[in-house]
Design an enzyme around this catalytic site. Sequence first.
Site, short mmCIF file in Angstrom:
data_model
loop_
_atom_site.label_atom_id
_atom_site.label_comp_id
_atom_site.label_asym_id
_atom_site.label_seq_id
_atom_site.Cartn_x
_atom_site.Cartn_y
_atom_site.Cartn_z
N LYS A 1 0.84 -1.21 0.00
CA LYS A 1 0.00 0.00 0.00
C LYS A 1 0.87 1.25 0.00
O LYS A 1 1.60 1.51 0.95
CB LYS A 1 -0.90 0.05 1.24
CG LYS A 1 -1.92 1.19 1.13
CD LYS A 1 -2.67 1.45 2.43
CE LYS A 1 -1.99 2.45 3.32
NZ LYS A 1 -1.89 3.81 2.73
N GLY B 1 7.25 4.99 8.05
CA GLY B 1 6.36 6.13 8.28
C GLY B 1 6.61 6.73 9.65
O GLY B 1 7.72 6.63 10.19
N SER B 2 5.56 7.32 10.21
CA SER B 2 5.72 8.05 11.47
C SER B 2 5.91 7.10 12.65
O SER B 2 5.42 5.97 12.64
CB SER B 2 4.49 8.93 11.71
OG SER B 2 3.35 8.12 11.86
N THR B 3 6.58 7.59 13.65
CA THR B 3 6.77 6.80 14.88
C THR B 3 5.42 6.53 15.54
O THR B 3 5.19 5.44 16.07
CB THR B 3 7.75 7.52 15.82
OG1 THR B 3 9.04 7.54 15.17
CG2 THR B 3 7.89 6.83 17.15
N GLY C 1 3.91 3.70 13.68
CA GLY C 1 4.75 2.52 13.94
C GLY C 1 4.40 1.87 15.27
O GLY C 1 4.31 0.64 15.38
N GLU D 1 10.58 1.26 10.06
CA GLU D 1 11.56 2.30 9.76
C GLU D 1 10.83 3.61 9.98
O GLU D 1 9.96 3.98 9.19
CB GLU D 1 12.05 2.13 8.32
CG GLU D 1 13.39 2.77 8.08
CD GLU D 1 13.24 4.15 7.49
OE1 GLU D 1 13.23 5.12 8.28
OE2 GLU D 1 13.11 4.26 6.28
N CYS E 1 13.44 10.84 6.17
CA CYS E 1 13.49 10.33 7.55
C CYS E 1 14.85 10.55 8.19
O CYS E 1 14.95 10.76 9.39
CB CYS E 1 13.09 8.86 7.58
SG CYS E 1 13.99 7.87 6.40
N GLU F 1 10.26 15.55 15.28
CA GLU F 1 10.48 15.48 13.84
C GLU F 1 9.53 16.46 13.14
O GLU F 1 8.32 16.38 13.31
CB GLU F 1 10.22 14.06 13.33
CG GLU F 1 10.49 13.91 11.85
CD GLU F 1 10.29 12.48 11.35
OE1 GLU F 1 9.20 11.92 11.55
OE2 GLU F 1 11.24 11.92 10.77
P1 NAI Z 1 1.89 8.20 8.58
O1 NAI Z 1 2.85 7.41 9.38
O2 NAI Z 1 0.51 8.40 9.11
O3 NAI Z 1 1.72 7.56 7.11
C1 NAI Z 1 2.65 6.67 6.53
C2 NAI Z 1 1.92 5.48 5.94
O4 NAI Z 1 1.24 4.79 6.99
C3 NAI Z 1 0.84 5.83 4.92
O5 NAI Z 1 0.82 4.83 3.91
C4 NAI Z 1 -0.43 5.76 5.73
O6 NAI Z 1 -1.56 5.47 4.94
C5 NAI Z 1 -0.13 4.62 6.67
N1 NAI Z 1 -0.90 4.63 7.91
C6 NAI Z 1 -1.35 5.70 8.61
N2 NAI Z 1 -2.04 5.30 9.69
C7 NAI Z 1 -2.04 3.95 9.68
C8 NAI Z 1 -2.59 2.96 10.54
N3 NAI Z 1 -3.27 3.28 11.63
N4 NAI Z 1 -2.37 1.66 10.24
C9 NAI Z 1 -1.67 1.32 9.15
N5 NAI Z 1 -1.13 2.21 8.30
C10 NAI Z 1 -1.31 3.51 8.56
O7 NAI Z 1 2.55 9.62 8.29
P2 NAI Z 1 1.82 10.99 7.92
O8 NAI Z 1 0.60 11.17 8.74
O9 NAI Z 1 1.67 11.05 6.46
O10 NAI Z 1 2.92 12.04 8.36
C11 NAI Z 1 2.98 12.47 9.71
C12 NAI Z 1 4.40 12.63 10.16
O11 NAI Z 1 5.01 11.36 10.13
C13 NAI Z 1 5.29 13.49 9.30
O12 NAI Z 1 5.19 14.85 9.65
C14 NAI Z 1 6.64 12.95 9.64
O13 NAI Z 1 7.11 13.52 10.83
C15 NAI Z 1 6.39 11.49 9.87
N6 NAI Z 1 6.73 10.69 8.70
C16 NAI Z 1 7.91 10.02 8.71
C17 NAI Z 1 8.30 9.31 7.61
C18 NAI Z 1 9.59 8.57 7.58
O14 NAI Z 1 10.02 8.16 6.51
N7 NAI Z 1 10.21 8.33 8.69
C19 NAI Z 1 7.51 9.27 6.39
C20 NAI Z 1 6.25 9.97 6.49
C21 NAI Z 1 5.91 10.65 7.61
MG MG Z 2 -0.73 9.93 9.69
#
Ligand code: NAI
Ligand code: MG
Length: 505
Positions: A203, A256-258, A261, A278, A312, A409
């Site tokens: 996804k 994605g976000s901590t 995670g 990660e 990240c 972050e």
């Molecule tokens: P997010 O962690 O919510 O989204 C990343 C992925 O996780 C997307 O595919 C999303 O659809 C999925 N996701 C979201 N909630 C989920 C859940 N409950 N169960 C399973 N999958 C889920 O990140 P978001 O909201 O786009 O960004 C928020 C903050 O996260 C950013 O400001 C940044 O600080 C951090 N982030 C860190 C990343 C990294 O590579 N370390 C990448 C993206 C965001």
């Molecule tokens: Mg989110």
Amino acid sequence: MNASHAPIATQPAPSNAVAALLKRKPQFFIGGDWVEPIGADRIPVLDPATGKQIAVVADAGAQDVDRAVAAARAALEKGPWRHMKPVERQALIWKLSDLVEKHTDELAELESLNNGKTKFMATVVDLAGTRDYFRYMAGWATKLTAETFETSIQGPPGVNFHTYTRREPAGVVAQIVPWNFPIAMAAWKLGPALATGCTCVFKPAEQTPLTALRLADLIAEAGFPPGVVNVLTGLGESTGAAMVAHPGVDKIAFTGSTTVGKLINKSATDTLKRVSLELGGKSPVIIFPDADLDAAVGGAANAVFFNSGQVCCAGTRLFVHRKAFDRVVEGVSAAARAIRLGPGLDPATEMGPLVSREQQERVLQYIESGVRDGATVLTGGMAPNAPGYYVTPTVLADVRSDMRVVREEIFGPVLVAQRFDDIEEVAAMANDTPYGLAASVWSSNVSTVQRIVPQIKAGTVWVNCHNFIDPAMPFGGFKQSGFGREHGRAVLDLYTELKSVCVAY
Ligand code: NAI
Ligand code: MG
């Protein structure tokens, strides 16, 4: 604060090839076919340079997830995939890399349009990286080995043992990635899963689903058996959460976000799925006065502003030795001021918008909180008067270690700069964070480098460089930056189960 900046250019029209891809029907790639979504929920896809809708995708519900997991399970257990020789898997992955290469121009344009990054960067970083990642991982398909060993204790009299281990695919893998490097993240996830013989339900982020859908076309064209890779689009809270909770999934790989995670790790506990995470970072860039300061200035600017800071492992906390502080911080601020913001398809653009309005607002709120807490804005700190989600590259000084801008972050082009006097002090400052993804050290003194590297609690420490990522180099976090290492031989552990076999004779 720079009140003025060059006006933001207009986003050029996409090519005919990309315009046609934008009209794609909202469908999922399940069991080797494009299928209609069961539910009616749709998600608009926007161009972050204009805020305008460019496409629409479907939000997969629990039944769609069921279908994709069933297809992946069937491909794992019943299809031709499990009987394929490693050299056949290798050839398929390589073929996919060739198709990525062949479609680089179109994929880079699509990535630029959907994510906001420049088409130039998408070409030389994301697409070249995707191609090469698949090529690197193709090689592992034929190099998976385990061990043969002597048993160490005495067995029953007269009985001998032959003992060895086998590496078997971890099974059906659910893979969820963010929006900052959409297609490259797909390669990081799919590459090792395919090399090890797993099957996937993948996804992309809801903001940036377009290149993953195009990649699914190429997966079909490469000739992977149906169901080996399934691609769903959808929201994290709906599709993502259903994938994580699904009892038919053996392993979850998440970037994605901590915050998410942690949710995933909790949810996976119920079924004891394997989890690799990660997550976020707040990576330090540590500059000693004996460094090549011109290189360090350029490196520090790049470390935080590359990909509009949506990285990240971005170097977001700058620590400069007192003797070099003014020169370095002035240099990075000047570099920030010189960056030309604009839409990704304009060849003159050096930095694109952030991915979404939400991200732009989040970043601007962080900058405001820094100012409220007493930070000085040396440059940037504002949203240009334009429809896109731009934030000017920002350098904050006079920060304290308890400020949110220093601790959390931000995921945007925002640097916080601090002074230090010696190695022990800066190592402690660098480690004063819940994160531990990466760091860079800039010095020409080998003793300084060797003394500080072991003290930094981070999964990657770059010396005189930053953000250099290689498929052979393990990548992942200490502390709340996650666990598991992607890339290199290390990632094979994430995608395989080790089976011990003990033969008595
Ligand atoms: P997010 O962690 O919510 O989204 C990343 C992925 O996780 C997307 O595919 C999303 O659809 C999925 N996701 C979201 N909630 C989920 C859940 N409950 N169960 C399973 N999958 C889920 O990140 P978001 O909201 O786009 O960004 C928020 C903050 O996260 C950013 O400001 C940044 O600080 C951090 N982030 C860190 C990343 C990294 O590579 N370390 C990448 C993206 C965001
Ligand atoms: Mg989110």
